[in-house]
Design a protein around this motif. Structure first.
Motif, mmCIF file in Angstrom:
data_model
loop_
_atom_site.group_PDB
_atom_site.id
_atom_site.type_symbol
_atom_site.label_atom_id
_atom_site.label_comp_id
_atom_site.label_asym_id
_atom_site.label_seq_id
_atom_site.Cartn_x
_atom_site.Cartn_y
_atom_site.Cartn_z
ATOM 1 N N ARG A 1 0.790 -1.229 0.000
ATOM 2 C CA ARG A 1 0.000 0.000 0.000
ATOM 3 C C ARG A 1 0.821 1.278 0.000
ATOM 4 O O ARG A 1 0.310 2.346 -0.326
ATOM 5 N N VAL A 2 2.087 1.183 0.403
ATOM 6 C CA VAL A 2 2.893 2.409 0.445
ATOM 7 C C VAL A 2 4.008 2.381 -0.606
ATOM 8 O O VAL A 2 4.140 3.300 -1.408
ATOM 9 N N ILE A 3 4.794 1.290 -0.598
ATOM 10 C CA ILE A 3 5.984 1.287 -1.468
ATOM 11 C C ILE A 3 5.604 1.106 -2.938
ATOM 12 O O ILE A 3 5.993 1.902 -3.792
ATOM 13 N N VAL A 4 4.811 0.054 -3.238
ATOM 14 C CA VAL A 4 4.505 -0.243 -4.642
ATOM 15 C C VAL A 4 3.822 0.939 -5.352
ATOM 16 O O VAL A 4 4.266 1.342 -6.432
ATOM 17 N N PRO A 5 2.761 1.512 -4.783
ATOM 18 C CA PRO A 5 2.097 2.586 -5.524
ATOM 19 C C PRO A 5 3.019 3.758 -5.836
ATOM 20 O O PRO A 5 2.960 4.331 -6.928
ATOM 21 N N GLN A 6 3.914 4.092 -4.907
ATOM 22 C CA GLN A 6 4.790 5.228 -5.156
ATOM 23 C C GLN A 6 5.925 4.856 -6.098
ATOM 24 O O GLN A 6 6.288 5.618 -6.995
ATOM 25 N N ALA A 7 6.517 3.655 -5.888
ATOM 26 C CA ALA A 7 7.675 3.264 -6.689
ATOM 27 C C ALA A 7 7.269 3.025 -8.142
ATOM 28 O O ALA A 7 8.019 3.356 -9.056
ATOM 29 N N MET A 8 6.050 2.478 -8.354
ATOM 30 C CA MET A 8 5.627 2.153 -9.712
ATOM 31 C C MET A 8 5.608 3.387 -10.603
ATOM 32 O O MET A 8 5.989 3.330 -11.774
ATOM 33 N N VAL A 9 5.151 4.515 -10.027
ATOM 34 C CA VAL A 9 5.060 5.741 -10.818
ATOM 35 C C VAL A 9 6.443 6.123 -11.338
ATOM 36 O O VAL A 9 6.624 6.450 -12.512
ATOM 37 N N THR A 10 7.465 6.026 -10.468
ATOM 38 C CA THR A 10 8.826 6.364 -10.902
ATOM 39 C C THR A 10 9.362 5.327 -11.863
ATOM 40 O O THR A 10 10.151 5.632 -12.751
ATOM 41 N N ALA A 11 8.947 4.061 -11.671
ATOM 42 C CA ALA A 11 9.564 2.974 -12.426
ATOM 43 C C ALA A 11 9.001 2.836 -13.836
ATOM 44 O O ALA A 11 9.665 2.259 -14.690
ATOM 45 N N ILE A 12 7.788 3.373 -14.090
ATOM 46 C CA ILE A 12 7.128 3.057 -15.360
ATOM 47 C C ILE A 12 7.932 3.430 -16.614
ATOM 48 O O ILE A 12 8.062 2.593 -17.502
#
Lengths: 228, 239
Positions: free
Chosen positions: B151-162
């Protein structure tokens, strides 16, 4: 794998190293020159469109298909077969090298474009005001700054070109991978032989990584002063 | 040669149908490899950012090896190595040969493993860009490590990683052409067969290149849309 077999295999595979290095170095050199040209073309509007189209075509399709298109495809045309260029397009070496150069140019031109964008306008203006001609500005101001900026990305490109030379083995060139394939069909000891070949490429890529890290420290020492 | 464009059509002499089928196979093997790569890449990224020194150096070694070895060699290793392994196991169990493994499986595993090394680097960067305050806040409110991750790491990291993952997907599509060396029928293999049987080499290789360009262009657009959607929250905040 016995030590004996390993040593024989290594000796046989290393015979392909000169060709691998030859293709790698020449394609990086040719690709670099073409990339510079592509970036110079971007000054005009049509030139910019042409360069973008070129990059789109060569980055959007696999290198393997580009190699086959040049080696097998160009021979379909009568005018190529009857032209003075045929002695070149007949040889797998020249076709492979040409494909590698064209492919490398597309990737390198994008890296170089990023580097050029990082050159401060003021530096160029200062050079012009102090009376440098355009070629001098390019040689003494723009390219050194751009090259320094682009070096980290370029080092990955150098490694990926060394790896890309393995693909010309599909058009019968006997570089390291080509020799490995020939050895495999003789002995059927696929895993050992391909692992030996992989070790050769790995060693090459480690050398490139170390060399570019050294070059980076040499060219921009101020960025590494804190680490001392 | 342009008179022979019928060869690419869907008529009786046309190769259109089989080329489309091959394109679907290329897409499938790329999707499978990419999915495998993202799972393994997450594990590698987790190992590289973790506390265990052993795991960190193992993950580093994995990345260095996969980035230094030509893709085609990795595919050969999996294809021939897999066949040797299956043959050894099969003979030991008393089955009669010949044994073979599918090019799809070997290709998917090989490309997935290579892609995992690159994806791990993208994901590691994205993870390190997650503000540490949000992770601490999550921990303080009592989230378990899994909930925190989800709920915290994936949603934020995905935006940078896309964007990085998008580039990775493009390379996976292009690498999928190498699976043709195993004999699996995808675009590259199909155009080679078609070129050999019609002697229209340039036409068919060009058609193959166009198919790849269509796939990379459309999927590039899809990634751009996803990136835009991911940034929606941030863009709204800045207004």
């Amino acid at each position: 794998m016995s030590m004996d077999f390993f040593l024989t295999t290594m000796r046989q595979l290393l015979a392909g190293l000169p060709l691998t290095l030859n293709l790698g170095i020449l394609s990086l050199f040719g690709g670099g020159c073409l990339a510079l040209l592509l970036n110079l073309m971007r000054v005009t509007r049509t030139g910019n469109a042409v360069a973008s189209g070129y990059v789109f075509l060569f980055r959007g399709s696999p290198l393997l298909i580009q190699i086959f298109m040049i080696y097998y495809g160009l021979a379909t045309f009568g005018f190529v077969r009857h032209s003075f260029l045929w002695p070149f397009f007949r040889e797998p070496y020249w076709c492979g090298l040409l494909a590698l150069i064209l492919n490398d140019a597309a990737y390198t031109s994008e890296i170089l474009r990023g580097g050029l964008r990082a050159v401060p306008k003021g530096a160029v203006e200062a050079a012009r005001v102090s009376g440098m001609t355009w070629p001098t500005v390019l040689r003494r101001v723009i390219l050194p700054i751009a090259f320094r900026q682009a070096l980290p990305a370029y080092s990955s490109e150098v490694i990926s070109m060394l790896k890309a030379t393995a693909l010309v083995s599909t058009i019968t060139l006997m570089e390291v991978t080509g020799l490995a394939r020939a050895l495999v069909s003789e002995t059927w000891r696929a895993v050992e032989i391909f692992l030996c070949a992989a070790a050769i490429y790995l060693a090459l890529s480690l050398i490139v990584t170390q060399a570019t890290a050294w070059l980076e420290r040499r060219l921009s020492p101020w960025q590494f002063e804190g680490n001392r | 040669m342009w008179a022979d464009l019928d060869l690419l059509g869907f008529g009786p002499d046309g190769w259109g149908q089989v080329l489309l089928h091959a394109a679907v196979m290329s897409l499938l093997v790329s999707l499978a490899a990419f999915a495998f790569g993202i799972v393994l890449g997450t594990l590698v990224a987790w190992a590289r950012t973790g506390r265990s020194r052993l795991l960190r150096s193992l993950a580093g070694l994995y990345t260095a090896v996969m980035r230094g070895v030509p893709d085609i060699l990795v595919i050969y290793l999996f294809y021939f190595g897999g066949r040797q392994l299956v043959t050894a196991v099969g003979t030991a169990l008393g089955f009669a040969g010949p044994f073979d493994i599918s090019g799809f499986l070997a290709g998917m595993l090989a490309i997935g493993l290579i892609s995992a090394a690159y994806q791990a680097e993208v994901l590691r960067g994205a993870y390190q860009a997650v503000p540490s305050g949000t992770i601490e806040a999550g921990r303080v409110v009592g989230m378990t490590r899994f909930t925190l991750f989800r709920r915290v790491i994936v949603p934020q990291a995905m935006v940078t990683a896309i964007p990085g993952l998008g580039n990775q997907w493009q390379s996976v599509v292009k690498e999928s052409a190498l699976v043709s060396v195993t004999g699996m029928v995808e675009i590259m293999r199909q155009v080679t067969v078609a070129a050999g049987s019609t002697q229209e080499h340039f036409l068919f290789y060009a058609a193959g290149a166009v198919l790849y360009l269509i796939i990379t262009t459309i999927s590039g657009q899809v990634f751009r849309i996803i990136e835009h959607r991911g940034l929606r929250g941030q863009l709204a905040g800045e207004r």
